[in-house]
Motif scaffolding. Structure first.
Motif, PDB file in Angstrom:
ATOM      1  N   ALA A 186       1.138  -1.392  -0.370  1.00  0.00           N
ATOM      2  CA  ALA A 186      -0.075   0.149  -0.420  1.00  0.00           C
ATOM      3  C   ALA A 186       1.118   0.933  -0.358  1.00  0.00           C
ATOM      4  O   ALA A 186       1.510   1.333   0.673  1.00  0.00           O
ATOM      5  CB  ALA A 186      -1.002   0.248   1.268  1.00  0.00           C
ATOM      6  N   GLN A 187       0.651   2.468  -0.381  1.00  0.00           N
ATOM      7  CA  GLN A 187       1.465   2.949  -1.238  1.00  0.00           C
ATOM      8  C   GLN A 187       1.134   4.078  -0.170  1.00  0.00           C
ATOM      9  O   GLN A 187       0.508   4.251   0.256  1.00  0.00           O
ATOM     10  CB  GLN A 187       1.273   3.944  -2.281  1.00  0.00           C
ATOM     11  N   GLN A 188       2.159   4.708   0.307  1.00  0.00           N
ATOM     12  CA  GLN A 188       1.950   6.052   1.268  1.00  0.00           C
ATOM     13  C   GLN A 188       3.336   6.808   1.497  1.00  0.00           C
ATOM     14  O   GLN A 188       3.954   7.183   0.610  1.00  0.00           O
ATOM     15  CB  GLN A 188       2.692   5.261   2.690  1.00  0.00           C
ATOM     16  N   THR A 230       4.174  14.715   3.514  1.00  0.00           N
ATOM     17  CA  THR A 230       3.368  15.277   2.547  1.00  0.00           C
ATOM     18  C   THR A 230       2.830  15.767   3.051  1.00  0.00           C
ATOM     19  O   THR A 230       1.980  15.831   3.799  1.00  0.00           O
ATOM     20  CB  THR A 230       2.352  14.381   1.327  1.00  0.00           C
ATOM     21  N   SER A 231       2.807  16.964   2.706  1.00  0.00           N
ATOM     22  CA  SER A 231       1.382  18.355   3.307  1.00  0.00           C
ATOM     23  C   SER A 231       0.471  18.902   1.889  1.00  0.00           C
ATOM     24  O   SER A 231       0.039  19.360   0.672  1.00  0.00           O
ATOM     25  CB  SER A 231       2.127  19.791   3.683  1.00  0.00           C
ATOM     26  N   LEU A 282      -7.266  10.626   1.852  1.00  0.00           N
ATOM     27  CA  LEU A 282      -5.663  11.329   1.991  1.00  0.00           C
ATOM     28  C   LEU A 282      -4.317  11.126   3.447  1.00  0.00           C
ATOM     29  O   LEU A 282      -3.577  10.555   3.558  1.00  0.00           O
ATOM     30  CB  LEU A 282      -6.093  13.086   2.517  1.00  0.00           C
ATOM     31  N   THR A 283      -5.708  10.727   4.310  1.00  0.00           N
ATOM     32  CA  THR A 283      -4.540  10.106   5.721  1.00  0.00           C
ATOM     33  C   THR A 283      -4.265   9.020   5.942  1.00  0.00           C
ATOM     34  O   THR A 283      -3.459   8.296   6.073  1.00  0.00           O
ATOM     35  CB  THR A 283      -6.410  10.443   6.618  1.00  0.00           C
ATOM     36  N   ASP A 284      -5.427   7.735   4.720  1.00  0.00           N
ATOM     37  CA  ASP A 284      -4.836   6.215   4.742  1.00  0.00           C
ATOM     38  C   ASP A 284      -3.926   6.250   3.504  1.00  0.00           C
ATOM     39  O   ASP A 284      -2.660   5.552   3.669  1.00  0.00           O
ATOM     40  CB  ASP A 284      -6.326   5.607   3.713  1.00  0.00           C
ATOM     41  N   THR A 337      -4.587  19.374   5.222  1.00  0.00           N
ATOM     42  CA  THR A 337      -4.762  20.732   5.799  1.00  0.00           C
ATOM     43  C   THR A 337      -6.433  21.317   5.390  1.00  0.00           C
ATOM     44  O   THR A 337      -6.045  21.096   3.901  1.00  0.00           O
ATOM     45  CB  THR A 337      -4.344  22.139   6.001  1.00  0.00           C
ATOM     46  N   THR A 338      -7.492  21.154   5.731  1.00  0.00           N
ATOM     47  CA  THR A 338      -8.924  21.701   5.440  1.00  0.00           C
ATOM     48  C   THR A 338      -9.472  23.069   5.244  1.00  0.00           C
ATOM     49  O   THR A 338      -8.814  23.873   5.683  1.00  0.00           O
ATOM     50  CB  THR A 338      -9.859  20.433   5.397  1.00  0.00           C
ATOM     51  N   ALA A 339     -10.029  23.787   4.298  1.00  0.00           N
ATOM     52  CA  ALA A 339      -9.998  24.208   4.143  1.00  0.00           C
ATOM     53  C   ALA A 339     -11.874  24.260   3.275  1.00  0.00           C
ATOM     54  O   ALA A 339     -11.985  23.998   2.720  1.00  0.00           O
ATOM     55  CB  ALA A 339      -9.822  25.765   3.219  1.00  0.00           C
ATOM     56  N   GLN A 340     -12.659  25.600   3.440  1.00  0.00           N
ATOM     57  CA  GLN A 340     -13.958  25.143   2.902  1.00  0.00           C
ATOM     58  C   GLN A 340     -14.489  26.308   2.230  1.00  0.00           C
ATOM     59  O   GLN A 340     -16.292  26.949   1.933  1.00  0.00           O
ATOM     60  CB  GLN A 340     -15.152  24.998   4.672  1.00  0.00           C
TER      61      GLN A 340
END
Length: 865
Positions: A619-621, A625-626, A644-646, A652-655
């Protein structure tokens, strides 16, 4: 004009008569002169015989009394002048000296000279006596000229009279003709102007009067025709007026119907687009959360239920995609992009995307690109990938066993354009002739039972046909029932000759590779690829015959039997192993494992790096990486963050777009996922502002949308977006994007002063150029450091800005992430008119770190490793 021949004849006749009379006068004058000279010679002969010299003079003088005689001379046989009358100088002495025994005549401008011999009669008739003397007489033409002038005067008078008579008659006749012609012209003009009370009259009984009568008859017939035509026109106008009123009513009805149809089509298109967007958004949540749940511990019934939900949602998504594309094609609102596209990469990406479906049916996907096919063309990569996905997916769907062959060739091309034909051949159920006729029709499939057995809306091939035709190409099919099918399409592409190659494939030229592949088609495909790279391929069909002395070893097999496994275990060198998509590599073996269908970039990298061990397909990790994820929908944002966590990426999230710009000003990200449709500020405007300057002006931005394809791909490129993903997003798509943009990123958490992979990427894979560019930057750092410290002491912002700009330009061509980040921070501080002291110190620290790194490493050795 009629009298001109008569006048010419009169002039010619007069001239002839005058010439004849003048000639006759001259002849008469000559004969008269000859007679006079003969008479004088006879008289002079008697005088000479009697020796009467005085009488000769008297005779000469008497001869002058003859009209036209000007001079007379009498000579003896010795040419002694015996008598002379008139001017002597005019006598022709030279001619007398010739002593001709016959009379001689000489014409000159002054007159006529006659030399007459004086001959004494001889008793012997047969002997001609010699002259005893000569008579020379000169005659002038004065009398003759007077007669000539008289003749000319009479002739000229006759010609003048004839000319006057001709002119008079001509004028009279012309006057009569002009009068009659004017009358006829006026009559014709009146008739042309439509005069009704028209009557032409010309007095007399000649041709003009007859023409006038014919004109009267013609006018009468013309008036009758006009009356009949007027009646017909009035009747036609009445009928046409009624028809126009009917047509006008129909046009009004048609226009109203057209407006209603256009409005209905617009409402339908907007409804479909909005409905698609609204449906795809919750579907993204359903599919995303179902995939997240499938990763957790579930009971059997729960897993089956969630798998059913996921499968049903994917089926619904495919139907929505087809309907949306069909509506765009039908409305003519599909916009095609035009950008450089590598044909092999597009097809390989499509095959890798469909690899799980083909692996489930154990189908072999094979790509062959014939020699002479252009590598890069101008096209819409997204739509081309959609065409290939639809056709190959159909081939997978209707092929229970065997293989699927994708063949690319170009039969006609030049430096600017190429006609590329792509064939997708399968070993499936095939189609009959009747089925082939309706395969491209709307909402239709070859057989009614196919819908029940295989599913689908019947729109896939219709959409493919519409896309290909909009690209200016054509599509066809060749098939027999039960013997597979071959779909082909041909598109005329514009060839890109100056495309940048991401790899130097000539680096393997001259090497030898040993290939084991039991599949002849797949082996042939690999051989064609290796021949293009300049590799010499040694192919064997038995694993025990594999030549292990070659530069590279490549083993391809869909089934791992004991002999192959034993042979691999006994290898004392690294090899490349091509395995099926779902094959699990043995992480204890020191070989390079690659999945089929193969990516030529990954295969080249494996060969060019001498097949370094490790790199197993786990499984690729992507640690360290940001990632910035931007979406106004919380559920979509949660799903994306979970995926992305997997991948072990810091997210970082933005709405909103405003929040995304604020995050980008605070931190440098490795990748940005940007939703397009957001309130207040959409993703396009947010991307444009991110690209305008700051820490993330060079960060790859991936556009996200619930639409299947962007409405205007050029608009996304202009805004600085690098790629496009359609929701719902899959983990496989994310992994492909990470491999494409972040596969060479170093895994250490703190960034190193030098990123070797980035240096090579900026140098287009050329290690020598990368080392040279990095060396030039490092050699200039001590000077820049000293100048920065001096400018900081003097608070010279202009000098600091100049040095920072110079360093920024050098960082664009070298992989120095730390130095580049500090340069961008200092640039932003200077632009915001803030105190740059801290940022200058940080920049100097980054320079020291880079200089320290240079002391610990050898550039040539680093780039050769």
């Amino acid at each position: 004009m009629v009298l001109l021949p008569v006048l010419a004849l009169s002039i010619g006749l007069s001239a002839y008569l005058m010439y004849t009379q003048i000639h006759e006068l001259r002849s008469m004058m000559t004969e008269r002169a000859k007679t006079s000279s003969e008479h004088l010679a006879i008289v002079a002969e008697h005088m000479l015989a009697s020796n009467h010299g005085d009488a000769l003079q008297q005779i000469s003088t008497t001869a002058l009394e003859e009209p036209a005689v000007r001079a007379v001379g009498i000579y003896n046989a010795n040419l002694d002048l015996l008598a002379q009358a008139g001017p002597r100088s005019n006598l022709p002495q030279a001619q007398i000296a010739q002593k001709s025994p016959s009379a001689q005549l000489y014409f000159s401008q002054d007159g006529l000279f006659i030399l007459q011999p004086i001959i004494k009669p001889s008793e012997q008739n047969d002997v001609k006596p010699a002259p005893i003397g000569w008579v020379a007489m000169q005659f002038n033409w004065q009398h003759l000229e007077i007669r000539q002038y008289q003749t000319l005067l009479i002739g000229a008078t006759f010609m003048i009279c004839a000319f006057i008579i001709c002119v008079t008659l001509s004028s009279y006749i012309n006057q009569i003709l002009t009068r009659d012609l004017n009358s006829l012209r006026q009559a014709v003009r009146r008739m042309t102007n439509g005069a009704k009370n028209f009557h032409a009259h010309i007095p007399g009984n000649d041709e003009f009067s007859e023409i006038a009568e014919e004109l009267n008859l013609l006018n009468s017939a013309h008036q009758n025709e006009l009356q009949d035509l007027q009646r017909n026109i009035e009747q036609s106008n009445t009928d046409l007026r009624e028809t126009l009123e009917t047509v006008e009513v129909q046009n009004i009805e048609l226009d109203l119907a057209r407006r209603e149809a256009l409005n209905a089509s617009r409402v339908k298109s907007e409804f479909l687009a909005n409905t698609s967007h609204e449906i795809r958004t919750p579907l993204n949540g359903i599919i995303g959360f179902s995939r997240i749940l499938l990763k957790s511990e579930l009971e059997t019934r729960q897993r089956e239920a969630i798998e059913t939900i996921n499968s049903s949602a994917n089926s619904l998504l495919a139907i929505i995609n087809d309907i949306l594309d069909f509506s765009k094609l039908e409305a003519g609102k599909l916009v095609l992009d035009s950008a450089p596209v590598n044909l092999r990469e597009v097809i390989e990406d499509t095959l890798q995307l469909l690899a799980p479906d083909s692996a489930g049916k154990q189908l072999e996907l094979i790509l062959t690109i014939q020699k002479g096919t252009p590598e890069t063309v101008l096209s819409d990569a997204l739509r081309l990938r959609q065409i290939l996905t639809n056709l190959i997916n159909n081939a997978i769907k209707f092929t229970p066993a065997g293989h699927i062959l994708i063949n690319v060739q170009s039969n006609s091309h030049d430096e600017q354009h190429a006609a590329v034909t792509i064939q997708i051949s399968d070993t499936g159920i095939g189609l009959s002739k009747d089925q082939q006729k309706k395969i491209f029709k709307d909402f239709g499939q070859a057989d009614a039972s196919i819908t029940r057995e295989y599913g689908g809306t019947g729109l896939g091939l219709v959409i493919v046909k519409g896309l290909i035709e909009q690209m200016g190409g054509e599509i066809g099919i060749e098939s027999e029932l039960g013997r597979g099918a071959t779909f082909w399409f041909t598109i005329n592409f514009t060839v890109v000759n100056n495309a940048i190659r991401i790899r130097d494939f000539n680096a393997l030229r001259g090497k030898h590779i040993a290939l084991y592949d039991p599949s002849p088609l797949h082996a042939h495909s690999l051989q064609m690829l290796f021949d293009n790279w300049g590799l010499t391929t040694i192919h064997c069909t038995n694993i025990t015959e594999l030549n292990t002395d070659c530069d590279y070893l490549l083993i391809s097999s869909d089934e791992q039997d004991e002999a192959i496994s034993q042979f691999i275990c006994n290898l004392d060198r690294s090899a490349i192993l091509l395995c099926p998509y779902n094959h699990d590599a043995d992480e204890h073996q020191e070989h390079r494992y690659l999945s089929k269908p193969i990516s030529h970039i990954k295969l080249f990298d494996a060969l060019n790096r001498e097949i370094k061990p490790a790199a197993l397909r786990k499984a690729q990790q992507f640690p360290a990486t940001s990632i910035l994820a931007v979406d106004d929908n919380p559920s979509n944002l949660h799903i994306l963050a979970s995926f992305l966590t997997d991948l072990n990426a810091a997210t970082t999230t933005a709405q909103s777009g405003v929040d995304a710009i604020q995050r980008c000003q605070e931190k440098c990200f490795d990748l940005i996922f940007m939703d397009i449709q957001m309130p207040h500020m959409d993703g396009i405007e947010a991307s444009r502002q991110i690209r305008s300057g700051g820490l993330n002006r060079d960060t790859p931005i991936i556009a996200l949308s619930a639409y299947l394809a962007p409405e205007n791909p050029a608009q996304l490129r202009e805004a600085g977006m690098n790629d496009y993903l359609s929701k719902p997003i899959t983990e496989h798509q994310l992994a492909e994007l990470f491999n494409r943009y972040l596969s060479e990123k170093n895994t250490a958490t703190p960034p190193r002063p030098v990123d070797i992979s980035q240096c090579l990427k900026l140098a287009k894979g050329r290690a020598t150029l990368a080392a040279e560019m990095l060396g030039m930057l490092i050699s200039s750092l001590p000077k820049h450091k000293q100048a920065l410290l001096q400018a900081l002491e003097l608070n010279d912002r202009d000098t600091i800005a100049d040095i920072n700009h110079s360093l920024k330009g050098a960082c664009c061509y070298t992989g120095t992430p730390v130095l580049k980040a500090k340069v961008l921070q200092l640039e932003q501080s200077l632009g915001d008119h803030q105190t740059p002291n801290t940022d200058v110190v940080n920049l100097v620290t980054a320079i020291d770190e880079l200089l320290q790194w240079q002391e610990e490493h050898e550039l040539d050795a680093v780039f050769d490793s």
